[in-house]
Structures are given as structure tokens and as C-alpha cells.
Write an enzyme that holds these catalytic residues in place. Sequence first.
Site, PDB file in Angstrom:
ATOM      1  N   GLY A  11      -8.984  -4.146  -9.749  1.00  0.00           N
ATOM      2  CA  GLY A  11      -8.797  -2.827  -9.139  1.00  0.00           C
ATOM      3  C   GLY A  11      -9.356  -2.679  -7.737  1.00  0.00           C
ATOM      4  O   GLY A  11      -9.687  -1.568  -7.318  1.00  0.00           O
ATOM      5  N   ASN A  13      -7.738  -2.942  -4.895  1.00  0.00           N
ATOM      6  CA  ASN A  13      -6.826  -2.105  -4.103  1.00  0.00           C
ATOM      7  C   ASN A  13      -6.952  -0.639  -4.494  1.00  0.00           C
ATOM      8  O   ASN A  13      -6.870   0.249  -3.639  1.00  0.00           O
ATOM      9  CB  ASN A  13      -5.376  -2.583  -4.280  1.00  0.00           C
ATOM     10  CG  ASN A  13      -5.064  -3.738  -3.353  1.00  0.00           C
ATOM     11  OD1 ASN A  13      -4.973  -3.562  -2.144  1.00  0.00           O
ATOM     12  ND2 ASN A  13      -4.919  -4.931  -3.918  1.00  0.00           N
ATOM     13  N   ARG A  64       8.873  -2.552 -25.000  1.00  0.00           N
ATOM     14  CA  ARG A  64       8.512  -2.212 -23.618  1.00  0.00           C
ATOM     15  C   ARG A  64       8.906  -0.770 -23.287  1.00  0.00           C
ATOM     16  O   ARG A  64       8.152  -0.030 -22.651  1.00  0.00           O
ATOM     17  CB  ARG A  64       9.216  -3.174 -22.658  1.00  0.00           C
ATOM     18  CG  ARG A  64       8.895  -2.940 -21.197  1.00  0.00           C
ATOM     19  CD  ARG A  64       9.664  -3.877 -20.303  1.00  0.00           C
ATOM     20  NE  ARG A  64       9.410  -5.273 -20.587  1.00  0.00           N
ATOM     21  CZ  ARG A  64       8.322  -5.944 -20.169  1.00  0.00           C
ATOM     22  NH1 ARG A  64       7.398  -5.329 -19.477  1.00  0.00           N
ATOM     23  NH2 ARG A  64       8.164  -7.206 -20.441  1.00  0.00           N
ATOM     24  N   ARG A  90       2.316  -5.444 -15.451  1.00  0.00           N
ATOM     25  CA  ARG A  90       3.357  -5.229 -16.464  1.00  0.00           C
ATOM     26  C   ARG A  90       4.665  -4.982 -15.740  1.00  0.00           C
ATOM     27  O   ARG A  90       4.697  -4.219 -14.758  1.00  0.00           O
ATOM     28  CB  ARG A  90       3.062  -3.984 -17.317  1.00  0.00           C
ATOM     29  CG  ARG A  90       1.790  -4.018 -18.086  1.00  0.00           C
ATOM     30  CD  ARG A  90       1.796  -4.965 -19.246  1.00  0.00           C
ATOM     31  NE  ARG A  90       2.880  -4.742 -20.188  1.00  0.00           N
ATOM     32  CZ  ARG A  90       3.277  -5.651 -21.092  1.00  0.00           C
ATOM     33  NH1 ARG A  90       2.694  -6.826 -21.146  1.00  0.00           N
ATOM     34  NH2 ARG A  90       4.248  -5.384 -21.935  1.00  0.00           N
ATOM     35  N   ASN A 106       4.282  -0.358  -4.670  1.00  0.00           N
ATOM     36  CA  ASN A 106       3.549  -1.532  -5.178  1.00  0.00           C
ATOM     37  C   ASN A 106       2.994  -2.324  -4.001  1.00  0.00           C
ATOM     38  O   ASN A 106       3.540  -2.272  -2.902  1.00  0.00           O
ATOM     39  CB  ASN A 106       4.525  -2.420  -5.971  1.00  0.00           C
ATOM     40  CG  ASN A 106       3.861  -3.665  -6.525  1.00  0.00           C
ATOM     41  OD1 ASN A 106       2.754  -3.608  -7.071  1.00  0.00           O
ATOM     42  ND2 ASN A 106       4.524  -4.799  -6.382  1.00  0.00           N
ATOM     43  N   HIS A 108       2.057  -6.328  -2.983  1.00  0.00           N
ATOM     44  CA  HIS A 108       2.293  -7.704  -3.418  1.00  0.00           C
ATOM     45  C   HIS A 108       1.704  -8.650  -2.364  1.00  0.00           C
ATOM     46  O   HIS A 108       1.887  -8.423  -1.163  1.00  0.00           O
ATOM     47  CB  HIS A 108       3.792  -7.946  -3.581  1.00  0.00           C
ATOM     48  CG  HIS A 108       4.111  -9.316  -4.077  1.00  0.00           C
ATOM     49  ND1 HIS A 108       3.941  -9.691  -5.397  1.00  0.00           N
ATOM     50  CD2 HIS A 108       4.568 -10.423  -3.439  1.00  0.00           C
ATOM     51  CE1 HIS A 108       4.288 -10.955  -5.544  1.00  0.00           C
ATOM     52  NE2 HIS A 108       4.666 -11.423  -4.371  1.00  0.00           N
ATOM     53  N   ASP A 144       9.360  -7.206  -7.715  1.00  0.00           N
ATOM     54  CA  ASP A 144       8.927  -7.377  -6.323  1.00  0.00           C
ATOM     55  C   ASP A 144      10.066  -7.153  -5.331  1.00  0.00           C
ATOM     56  O   ASP A 144      10.185  -7.846  -4.307  1.00  0.00           O
ATOM     57  CB  ASP A 144       8.284  -8.770  -6.121  1.00  0.00           C
ATOM     58  CG  ASP A 144       7.041  -8.950  -6.975  1.00  0.00           C
ATOM     59  OD1 ASP A 144       6.315  -7.954  -7.173  1.00  0.00           O
ATOM     60  OD2 ASP A 144       6.798 -10.063  -7.469  1.00  0.00           O
ATOM     61  N   GLU A 173      -4.619  -6.392   2.429  1.00  0.00           N
ATOM     62  CA  GLU A 173      -4.087  -5.481   1.410  1.00  0.00           C
ATOM     63  C   GLU A 173      -4.845  -4.161   1.439  1.00  0.00           C
ATOM     64  O   GLU A 173      -4.257  -3.077   1.396  1.00  0.00           O
ATOM     65  CB  GLU A 173      -4.202  -6.103   0.014  1.00  0.00           C
ATOM     66  CG  GLU A 173      -3.324  -7.312  -0.201  1.00  0.00           C
ATOM     67  CD  GLU A 173      -3.381  -7.831  -1.640  1.00  0.00           C
ATOM     68  OE1 GLU A 173      -3.347  -7.020  -2.574  1.00  0.00           O
ATOM     69  OE2 GLU A 173      -3.461  -9.051  -1.818  1.00  0.00           O
TER      70      GLU A 173
HETATM   71  C1  GAR Z   1      -3.671  -8.086  -5.561  1.00  0.00           C
HETATM   72  O1  GAR Z   1      -3.780  -9.225  -4.751  1.00  0.00           O
HETATM   73  C2  GAR Z   1      -2.238  -7.608  -5.614  1.00  0.00           C
HETATM   74  O2  GAR Z   1      -1.550  -7.780  -4.411  1.00  0.00           O
HETATM   75  C3  GAR Z   1      -1.667  -8.491  -6.692  1.00  0.00           C
HETATM   76  O3  GAR Z   1      -2.673  -8.563  -7.663  1.00  0.00           O
HETATM   77  C4  GAR Z   1      -3.949  -8.430  -7.017  1.00  0.00           C
HETATM   78  C5  GAR Z   1      -4.696  -7.325  -7.722  1.00  0.00           C
HETATM   79  O4  GAR Z   1      -6.012  -7.240  -7.221  1.00  0.00           O
HETATM   80  N1  GAR Z   1      -0.460  -7.952  -7.216  1.00  0.00           N
HETATM   81  C6  GAR Z   1       0.588  -8.689  -7.569  1.00  0.00           C
HETATM   82  O5  GAR Z   1       0.608  -9.905  -7.543  1.00  0.00           O
HETATM   83  C7  GAR Z   1       1.788  -7.892  -8.059  1.00  0.00           C
HETATM   84  N2  GAR Z   1       2.968  -8.676  -8.056  1.00  0.00           N
HETATM   85  P1  GAR Z   1      -6.845  -5.918  -7.415  1.00  0.00           P
HETATM   86  O6  GAR Z   1      -6.811  -5.602  -8.919  1.00  0.00           O
HETATM   87  O7  GAR Z   1      -8.219  -6.285  -6.971  1.00  0.00           O
HETATM   88  O8  GAR Z   1      -6.230  -4.829  -6.600  1.00  0.00           O
END
Ligand code: GAR
Length: 215
Positions: A11, A13, A64, A90, A106, A108, A144, A173
Amino acid sequence: MRVAVLISSRGSNMQALVNACKTEGFPAEIACVLSNNPDAAGLDFAKANNIPTKVIDHREFEEREEFDAALSDYLASEKIDLICLAGFMRLLSAEFVNRWRDRIINIHPSLLPAFKGLHVHERAIESGTKFTGCTVHFVRPEMDDGPIIAQAVVPILQDDTPEILAQRILVEEHRIYPLALKLIAQKKVKVHGSIAKISEATEGSGSLTNPAVDT
Ligand code: GAR
């Protein structure tokens, strides 16, 4: 603008979004942090910051679609305007995504449309590309995929490991996700087909890519 942040684990981000929303005059509030995983570390941060949390454990649903319906109904009951996926691991059904069309974004860790899916940093290094980065985009039913709101470019260095590269991308990010949220909350983002157009995109910066901008 009432925002729900959906997480599955760390978490970081989500933390960047929470911290941004605390700054004076920010045009959005984090109304809840929701996780499909009861053990997500990010839930503790949200609680410590007095943000309502909710766990909807996907393992309690056979299909789902049932999980997605529970998620959707909860978000609607909380009068959520915008959903931010932040490491929410998910896949969401087309029905869910279409119900929240243009109200779900989102982040990525690649320069989409390159390197969709998992193991992104390994694949970027192995490809030999010299630059990668991160992308904030509106969510569409395909994984994505969707109109791009903001991107940041990160060089791949000769000695990078996936972990070191991931760490440098994460810094970006945490910069561009709050920027994208702010632009949407300010109603500066309009979707035209597959393209997200940003009004006043050059205000104070070159706004949506490097170099660093003032968010
Ligand atoms: C982040 O790097 C995000 O970009 C990636 O998961 C990580 C979560 O980190 N998301 C993906 O790959 C989605 N396709 P966080 O829980 O510390 O934010």
C-alpha cells in the site's frame, strides 16, 4: 471528490495518495481504503491515519462476479466518486469495470502499453530496453489497458536488478499517482475514445512526463 483506494498488500501508493489528500486545498479525500486481503500491511497505515477501512476477502466468494458485485455495492453505498487501484492484485470483471467506467484508475510499473501483466521489472531488464517507467491510466476490461493519464520515464541502468529498478520506479509512482488524481479531481481530464486529454497540461510544467513536476 470521494475516493476509494483498493490495495492488496503493502500500500505505498495508497500512502502517497493519502498524504497528498492531506495537503491544504487538495480537491479529493480518501473516503475509504479497501482490501481483498485481510493481512494487507497498508490497512494499518490507513487505520493510523483515521481512514475508514474495509476488507472484502475474495476467498469468501465462489465466483469472481460475486466478489465484484459485493465490492461494487460497497463502493456505491459509500458514495464513492473515483476508485484508485493501488497494487490491487485482482482482475476485475468487465461488468465491474463498465459499471465504473471512467471512474476507476490504476497504476502500473511500466510505460504502458509495454510490459503489461506480472514480473514487469524482470521482463523490462531482459528486453534490453534502456527506459521504462510507470503509468496511471483509466481502467478498461482488458488487463493494464485504458486511456493514459500520466507517465514517468525511468532509465534502466546496466547493473539494475529487478528490485533496484522497482525501487526507483516506485519513487516516480508516488509522484505521478497523486498528480493524476489531482488532475481528475480538478476535472481537467476528459476521455476521448482511447485517449485521455488533459486541459492546461502545460501549466507550471511539462506536466505529464518527466522532469519532475510540482504536484
Ligand atoms: C506498485 O509497484 C504498482 O505499480 C504495482 O504493484 C505495486 C504495489 O505497491 N501494480 C501492478 O503491478 C498492477 N498491475 P504498493 O502496494 O506499495 O503500492
